[in-house]
Scaffold this motif. Structure first.
Motif, PDB file in Angstrom:
ATOM      1  N   TYR A  16      45.087  44.436  25.494  1.00 11.16           N
ATOM      2  CA  TYR A  16      43.994  45.304  25.941  1.00 11.16           C
ATOM      3  C   TYR A  16      43.692  45.076  27.418  1.00 11.16           C
ATOM      4  CZ  TYR A  16      39.214  46.711  26.907  1.00 11.16           C
ATOM      5  OH  TYR A  16      38.093  47.232  27.505  1.00 11.16           O
ATOM      6  N   ARG A  17      43.597  43.783  27.808  1.00  9.16           N
ATOM      7  CA  ARG A  17      43.286  43.459  29.197  1.00  9.16           C
ATOM      8  C   ARG A  17      44.370  43.957  30.152  1.00  9.16           C
ATOM      9  NH1 ARG A  17      39.576  42.074  32.153  1.00  9.16           N
ATOM     10  NH2 ARG A  17      40.169  39.991  32.842  1.00  9.16           N
ATOM     11  N   LEU A  18      45.646  43.819  29.744  1.00  6.46           N
ATOM     12  CA  LEU A  18      46.749  44.263  30.592  1.00  6.46           C
ATOM     13  C   LEU A  18      46.712  45.777  30.773  1.00  6.46           C
ATOM     14  CD1 LEU A  18      49.612  41.959  29.262  1.00  6.46           C
ATOM     15  CD2 LEU A  18      48.740  41.988  31.609  1.00  6.46           C
ATOM     16  N   ARG A  26      38.608  33.554  33.415  1.00  8.91           N
ATOM     17  CA  ARG A  26      39.540  33.315  34.518  1.00  8.91           C
ATOM     18  C   ARG A  26      40.897  32.782  34.034  1.00  8.91           C
ATOM     19  NH1 ARG A  26      36.660  30.782  39.905  1.00  8.91           N
ATOM     20  NH2 ARG A  26      35.612  32.697  40.550  1.00  8.91           N
ATOM     21  N   LEU A  27      40.924  32.333  32.776  1.00 11.70           N
ATOM     22  CA  LEU A  27      42.200  31.885  32.211  1.00 11.70           C
ATOM     23  C   LEU A  27      43.197  33.036  32.109  1.00 11.70           C
ATOM     24  CD1 LEU A  27      40.962  29.591  29.283  1.00 11.70           C
ATOM     25  CD2 LEU A  27      41.820  28.862  31.503  1.00 11.70           C
ATOM     26  N   SER A  28      42.712  34.262  32.277  1.00 16.08           N
ATOM     27  CA  SER A  28      43.600  35.431  32.212  1.00 16.08           C
ATOM     28  C   SER A  28      44.628  35.438  33.339  1.00 16.08           C
ATOM     29  CB  SER A  28      42.782  36.724  32.236  1.00 16.08           C
ATOM     30  OG  SER A  28      42.002  36.778  33.412  1.00 16.08           O
ATOM     31  N   HIS A  29      44.528  34.482  34.274  1.00 18.46           N
ATOM     32  CA  HIS A  29      45.605  34.386  35.285  1.00 18.46           C
ATOM     33  C   HIS A  29      46.936  34.118  34.602  1.00 18.46           C
ATOM     34  CE1 HIS A  29      44.459  30.046  34.999  1.00 18.46           C
ATOM     35  NE2 HIS A  29      45.742  29.828  35.174  1.00 18.46           N
ATOM     36  N   PHE A  77      51.751  39.968  37.963  1.00 19.51           N
ATOM     37  CA  PHE A  77      51.397  41.220  38.632  1.00 19.51           C
ATOM     38  C   PHE A  77      50.761  40.958  39.995  1.00 19.51           C
ATOM     39  CE2 PHE A  77      51.393  41.864  34.051  1.00 19.51           C
ATOM     40  CZ  PHE A  77      52.287  42.922  33.941  1.00 19.51           C
ATOM     41  N   THR A  78      49.858  39.967  40.058  1.00 16.67           N
ATOM     42  CA  THR A  78      49.218  39.672  41.348  1.00 16.67           C
ATOM     43  C   THR A  78      50.236  39.104  42.330  1.00 16.67           C
ATOM     44  OG1 THR A  78      48.502  37.579  40.348  1.00 16.67           O
ATOM     45  CG2 THR A  78      46.884  39.339  40.463  1.00 16.67           C
ATOM     46  N   ARG A  79      51.001  38.124  41.846  1.00 19.18           N
ATOM     47  CA  ARG A  79      52.035  37.529  42.693  1.00 19.18           C
ATOM     48  C   ARG A  79      53.095  38.582  43.035  1.00 19.18           C
ATOM     49  NH1 ARG A  79      51.197  33.873  45.652  1.00 19.18           N
ATOM     50  NH2 ARG A  79      52.098  35.369  47.095  1.00 19.18           N
ATOM     51  N   GLY A  80      53.463  39.345  42.019  1.00 18.72           N
ATOM     52  CA  GLY A  80      54.488  40.374  42.196  1.00 18.72           C
ATOM     53  C   GLY A  80      54.060  41.433  43.202  1.00 18.72           C
TER      54      GLY A  80
END
Lengths: 131, 219
Positions: free
Chosen positions: B26-28, B192-195, B201-204
Motif C-alpha cells: 500500500y505504501r509503495l 521511518r523504518l519504511s526506508h 527508489f530514493t537512492r535510485g
C-alpha cells in the motif's frame, strides 16, 4: 547372631540395595531425554522425570508417548518402550536431524499446547544446567 | 499463559506479517501515486542503469566520500543492518519452528555467532541513541518517535538474548520477544523504518538525476 542370620541379614540388605539400584536405573528416574543421534546438540538436553510427569499428566498407557506406527497407522496394542525416537524418526533416507527434532517437539510441546499444560517456550524445557 | 502464548505465536504472527506485507505494498503504491501527482518528472528521469549504479555504489562500505567522512557511523550502520537481518532469518531456533510448521529449512548460524551479532545490534542501537542526543545536526532532526523506533528495533534482540540465556524472568522475556517482533513488523511500513521499502527508489532517483541529467556522480 549366628553366621546364618548374618548371611540372611546381609542378603536382605544386598537385595534391597540391588532393587534400589534397578529402580534408580529404570525409567522411573529418567533425568534427561537423550538420544544418541544428537551428537552435537544446539540446546541442552531436556530434564524429564518419567513417573512424576505421568502422574501429573494422568498418563497410564505407555503408548500415549511410546507409540508404534505401521503404514501411517498407530498400533493400538503396541509400544516402543526402550527404543530411541531416532530409531524410527531417522530411519528413512530423507529424514534429517531436523525431522527428529520436529518429532520430539511435536510429541512434547504439541501435547502441552493441546492440553494447555506444561512448558512450551524453548528455555522452559531446554534448561541451562550451569545456572 | 498458554492462552496468551497460543494467540501471540499463532494468529498474531499471521496478522503481523499480513500488515507488514500488505501495508508495504500500500505504501509503495500510494507513494508512487503521490509522486505521479506532485512530481511526475521523477518517472521520466528514472533510469535503471544510473539507479543501479548508485545503489550498488552506496551498499559498498566506504565507497562514498560521505562514508569516509564518518567512518565510525559507517562501520556501525553496516554491521547493524547486516546483523539485523542475518540473526532473525538464520537463527536455529527460528528455523526449527519453520521446519515444524512447513517441513522446510535452510542453513543456520551457530548460537555463538547469533549471540555476538545480537549484542552488535543492541550496541548499535545504543550508539544511534547517543548520536541523536549528542550531534546537534542530528538532534535537530530527531523527534520522540525516533527514540521509540530505536527501542522497538532493540526490543526483540534484548528479549531474545534474555530468553536464550535464561536470565531470571526468561519466560516473560520469551513472550515479550514474540510480541516485540510482531510490533516491529507492523511498524515497518508506517514509520521511518519504511526506508527499508523506499531506499531503492530514493537512492535510485538521486543516481538517475545525477547520472542522466547532470552527467555527474552522486557520491
Amino acid at each position: 547372631m549366628g553366621m546364618r542370620q548374618v548371611l540372611t541379614l546381609l542378603s536382605i540388605i544386598g537385595g534391597m540395595l540391588l532393587l534400589t539400584g534397578i529402580a534408580a536405573y529404570s525409567q522411573g528416574d529418567i533425568r534427561f531425554v537423550k538420544d544418541s543421534a544428537f551428537d552435537d546438540p544446539m540446546r541442552p538436553p531436556v530434564k524429564f522425570h518419567h513417573d512424576a510427569h505421568n502422574q501429573k499428566a494422568g498418563i497410564t498407557e505407555c503408548n500415549v508417548c511410546h507409540h508404534m506406527y505401521e503404514d501411517g497407522e498407530k498400533l493400538e496394542y503396541e509400544a516402543s518402550i526402550g527404543m530411541e525416537c531416532s530409531q524410527c524418526h531417522l530411519s528413512q533416507n530423507d529424514n534429517s536431524k531436523m525431522d527428529l527434532i520436529r518429532a520430539y517437539h511435536l510429541q512434547c510441546r504439541g501435547c502441552h499446547l493441546k492440553e494447555s499444560a506444561g512448558p512450551v517456550l524453548c528455555g522452559e524445557c531446554h534448561q541451562k544446567t550451569d545456572q | 499463559m498458554h492462552a496468551i502464548y497460543e494467540i501471540i505465536s499463532g494468529p498474531m504472527v499471521w496478522l503481523a506479517f499480513g500488515i507488514f506485507i500488505l501495508g508495504s505494498l500500500y505504501r509503495l503504491f500510494s507513494m508512487g501515486r503521490l509522486a505521479l501527482k506532485k512530481d511526475a518528472v521523477v518517472f521520466s528521469y528514472m533510469s535503471i542503469y544510473y539507479a543501479l549504479r548508485s545503489i550498488v555504489h552506496w551498499i559498498v562500505p566506504f565507497a562514498s566520500v560521505n562514508m569516509r567522512k564518518h567512518p565510525v557511523m559507517t562501520l556501525v550502520a553496516f554491521v547493524f543492518h547486516i546483523c539485523l537481518f542475518v540473526v532473525p532469518i538464520f537463527l536455529f531456533a527460528h528455523i526449527i519452528m519453520i521446519h515444524e510448521a512447513w517441513q522446510i529449512n535452510w542453513v543456520y548460524i551457530p548460537n555463538l555467532a547469533a549471540d555476538v551479532m545480537t549484542l552488535a545490534v543492541i550496541g548499535a542501537c545504543i550508539f544511534f541513541f547517543c548520536r541523536r542526543l549528542i550531534l546537534p545536526e542530528v538532534r535537530y532532526l530527531t523527534t520522540y518517535s525516533d527514540f521509540l523506533i530505536l527501542a522497538g528495533v532493540a526490543a526483540p534482540f534484548i528479549t531474545g538474548f534474555w530468553s536464550f540465556h535464561q536470565y531470571p524472568g526468561h519466560v516473560a522475556a520469551g513472550i515479550l520477544h514474540i510480541l516485540s517482533g510482531e510490533i516491529i513488523l507492523v511498524m515497518i511500513p508506517f514509520t521511518r523504518l519504511s526506508h527499508m521499502l523506499f531506499f531503492p527508489f530514493t537512492r535510485g532517483y538521486a543516481g538517475s538525476e545525477f547520472g542522466g541529467v547532470r552527467n555527474a556522480k552522486d557520491w
